[in-house]
Design a protein around this motif. Structure first.
Motif, PDB file in Angstrom:
ATOM      1  N   ASN A  19      -2.514   7.805   1.338  1.00 37.10           N
ATOM      2  CA  ASN A  19      -1.510   6.241   2.216  1.00 37.10           C
ATOM      3  C   ASN A  19      -0.815   5.596   1.046  1.00 37.10           C
ATOM      4  OD1 ASN A  19      -2.015   5.307   4.789  1.00 37.10           O
ATOM      5  ND2 ASN A  19      -3.965   6.546   3.835  1.00 37.10           N
ATOM      6  N   THR A  20      -1.605   5.506  -0.319  1.00 32.60           N
ATOM      7  CA  THR A  20      -1.087   5.006  -1.773  1.00 32.60           C
ATOM      8  C   THR A  20       0.044   5.078  -1.248  1.00 32.60           C
ATOM      9  OG1 THR A  20      -3.047   4.317  -2.368  1.00 32.60           O
ATOM     10  CG2 THR A  20      -1.110   4.984  -3.565  1.00 32.60           C
ATOM     11  N   PRO A  39      -0.183   8.648   8.061  1.00 36.80           N
ATOM     12  CA  PRO A  39       1.242   8.727   6.651  1.00 36.80           C
ATOM     13  C   PRO A  39       2.404   8.988   7.086  1.00 36.80           C
ATOM     14  CG  PRO A  39      -1.022   9.563   5.965  1.00 36.80           C
ATOM     15  CD  PRO A  39      -0.948   9.940   7.545  1.00 36.80           C
ATOM     16  N   TRP A  40       2.429   9.983   6.991  1.00 37.52           N
ATOM     17  CA  TRP A  40       3.957  10.355   6.658  1.00 37.52           C
ATOM     18  C   TRP A  40       4.820  10.522   8.657  1.00 37.52           C
ATOM     19  CZ3 TRP A  40       4.163  10.342   2.095  1.00 37.52           C
ATOM     20  CH2 TRP A  40       3.556  11.472   1.463  1.00 37.52           C
ATOM     21  N   ILE A  97      -0.455  -1.416  -3.705  1.00 40.73           N
ATOM     22  CA  ILE A  97      -0.322  -1.943  -2.744  1.00 40.73           C
ATOM     23  C   ILE A  97      -1.371  -2.790  -2.253  1.00 40.73           C
ATOM     24  CG2 ILE A  97       1.164   0.387  -1.607  1.00 40.73           C
ATOM     25  CD1 ILE A  97      -1.552   1.868  -0.649  1.00 40.73           C
ATOM     26  N   GLU A  98      -2.308  -3.221  -3.253  1.00 40.38           N
ATOM     27  CA  GLU A  98      -3.630  -4.063  -3.207  1.00 40.38           C
ATOM     28  C   GLU A  98      -3.215  -4.726  -4.395  1.00 40.38           C
ATOM     29  OE1 GLU A  98      -7.554  -2.486  -0.736  1.00 40.38           O
ATOM     30  OE2 GLU A  98      -6.783  -1.727  -2.578  1.00 40.38           O
ATOM     31  N   PHE A 157      -3.222   0.060  -9.205  1.00 41.33           N
ATOM     32  CA  PHE A 157      -3.517   0.248  -8.406  1.00 41.33           C
ATOM     33  C   PHE A 157      -4.375   0.233  -8.230  1.00 41.33           C
ATOM     34  CE2 PHE A 157       0.145   2.645  -9.761  1.00 41.33           C
ATOM     35  CZ  PHE A 157       0.833   2.431  -8.756  1.00 41.33           C
ATOM     36  N   GLU A 158      -6.044  -0.840  -8.575  1.00 39.71           N
ATOM     37  CA  GLU A 158      -6.936  -0.613  -8.665  1.00 39.71           C
ATOM     38  C   GLU A 158      -7.575  -1.819  -8.315  1.00 39.71           C
ATOM     39  OE1 GLU A 158      -8.493   3.987 -10.626  1.00 39.71           O
ATOM     40  OE2 GLU A 158      -9.423   1.152 -11.733  1.00 39.71           O
ATOM     41  N   ALA A 159      -7.168  -2.354  -7.404  1.00 38.46           N
ATOM     42  CA  ALA A 159      -7.450  -4.193  -7.009  1.00 38.46           C
ATOM     43  C   ALA A 159      -8.956  -4.604  -7.333  1.00 38.46           C
ATOM     44  CB  ALA A 159      -6.752  -4.373  -6.504  1.00 38.46           C
TER      45      ALA A 159
END
Length: 411
Positions: free
Chosen positions: A100-101, A130-131, A250-251, A274-276
């Motif tokens: 999803n990312t 997701p696609w 995305i987060e 990418f690791e919120a």
């Protein structure tokens, strides 16, 4: 490295001492989630008992221990899949989050109206939905590579499906239903020849065989810890560094920021971008222990042993009249067999086997388009791993025969 010793391996998994309905547990559902060795369980307990703190923040002793454990796990994962750079390993909740990312961050960045996304009908929903949603958002075209009758791909069909309009190709390394092992390296070359990037769902591959992302030449690769004797809730997104650097997170929140102002913010460098938030610390440390465990056995040994089990099961199950196996022969498949027994619903079959202490999976296996291709609403699946034995397969076959007899169907 010591020779593979099934008795020693089985002794490492405490849950295998369980009884189910008065019978010793025969666990044949590792494709859904694998069991955990005591080495992984103890390592997680060690963290919570002696190292528990947040990472990347405190300078106190526990914070340093936790940070060292967390980032040590990243290096172990990098080595395990032979990523070139430490920063190319992003920890996620699992394969689903990883894909999803890519679909949201990379996909929304590059896919435009009329562009193509190419996948197959054998994909797990996590590598299909997701696609679908990306194609809808960007008004792109979602295309499917045709499958052969035995559930394999012909590279000529792959080449014919990918065009100059294709931006993304995403294919499972191993099908979670058919067991098909896809030639990801060859597919990646065909994708790159047309200017597309290659994504692969490695959830069913990484636990069972050596994966070298540089050799495969994939741009993104995703896998989950819980299928490889590790804890739940942890996975890895491998991404080519040059692509990850261009992508937006995305987060948003703690740890992934560089500077926050009243109206705008900037992001820190890879991989933290990418690791919120508070990351999956205990889970990552448990994943490290799982990697160490599999490496102590050797992935070549794992693959060899599973192939022996799968070939044995394939031959034994093929002898049962009325039992249909889906997918290619044992030489082209990983360690699982999906099947139906004529006249017996898969859920009834799984319930009957459970009464004998045998755990299998029944349903659509998060692969409804593939069920449609098979012309089945659901199927049963037995999946094998390093702690299974030929004797357990014999018990499976005996229970299948008994179930067939119980339902008193004639063929």
């Amino acid at each position: 490295m010591a020779p593979f010793d099934i008795n020693k391996v089985k002794a490492d998994f405490p849950i295998l001492n369980e009884t189910v309905n008065g019978q010793p547990l025969v666990y044949l559902d590792s494709s859904a989630t694998s069991q955990k060795p005591v080495q992984v369980i103890d390592r997680i307990n060690q963290y919570y008992n002696h190292e528990n703190a947040n990472v990347h923040r405190g300078v106190h002793t526990l914070g340093t221990r936790a940070t060292d454990g967390y980032e040590g796990a990243r290096e172990a994962a990098r080595r395990f899949i032979n990523a070139q750079y430490f920063e190319e390993v992003i920890f996620t909740r699992g394969t689903t989050t990883a894909i999803n990312t890519v679909a949201h961050s990379y996909g929304d960045m590059v896919v435009e109206e009329g562009d193509e996304i190419v996948i197959t009908q054998m994909e797990h929903h996590a590598n299909l939905v997701p696609w679908q949603q990306l194609a809808k958002r960007r008004k792109a075209v979602l295309k499917y590579i045709p499958m052969q009758e035995d559930g394999t791909l012909d590279l000529r069909d792959v080449e014919a499906t990918i065009t100059d309009r294709t931006k993304i190709v995403s294919v499972a390394h191993v099908s979670n239903v058919l067991g098909t092992i896809n030639d990801i390296k060859a597919i990646a070359k065909l994708a790159h020849d047309k200017g597309a990037i290659m994504v692969s769902d490695g959830a069913q591959a990484v636990p069972h065989m050596t994966v070298d992302v540089q050799d495969l030449d994939v741009d993104f690769y995703a896998f989950s810890g819980h299928k490889m004797v590790g804890p739940t809730g942890i996975g890895v997104l491998y991404g080519r560094k040059s692509l990850l650097n261009k992508m937006e997170p995305i987060e948003y929140g703690g740890d992934m920021i560089d500077f926050v102002g009243l109206q705008d913010s900037t992001w820190t460098e890879l991989p933290t971008k990418f690791e919120a938030g508070t990351p999956l610390i205990a889970e990552a440390i448990g994943l490290h222990a799982a990697i160490d465990y599999l490496e102590s056995i050797g992935l070549d040994e794992v693959l060899k042993y599973e192939h022996e089990l799968t070939s044995y099961a394939y031959d034994k199950m093929s002898e049962i009249e009325g039992l249909e196996i889906y997918g290619p022969g044992p030489d082209k498949r990983a360690g699982l067999i999906t099947f139906n027994l004529a006249g017996v619903h898969p859920h009834d079959l799984a319930t009957a086997l459970d009464s004998d202490g045998i755990a299998i999976r029944a349903g659509h296996h998060c692969a409804q388009p593939l069920m449609k291709w098979l012309n089945q609403s659901s199927t049963a699946r037995a999946s094998f791993y390093i702690y299974n034995t030929k004797e357990e397969i014999d018990l499976l076959v005996d229970s299948l025969k008994k179930t067939k007899e119980f339902f008193s169907y004639e063929f």
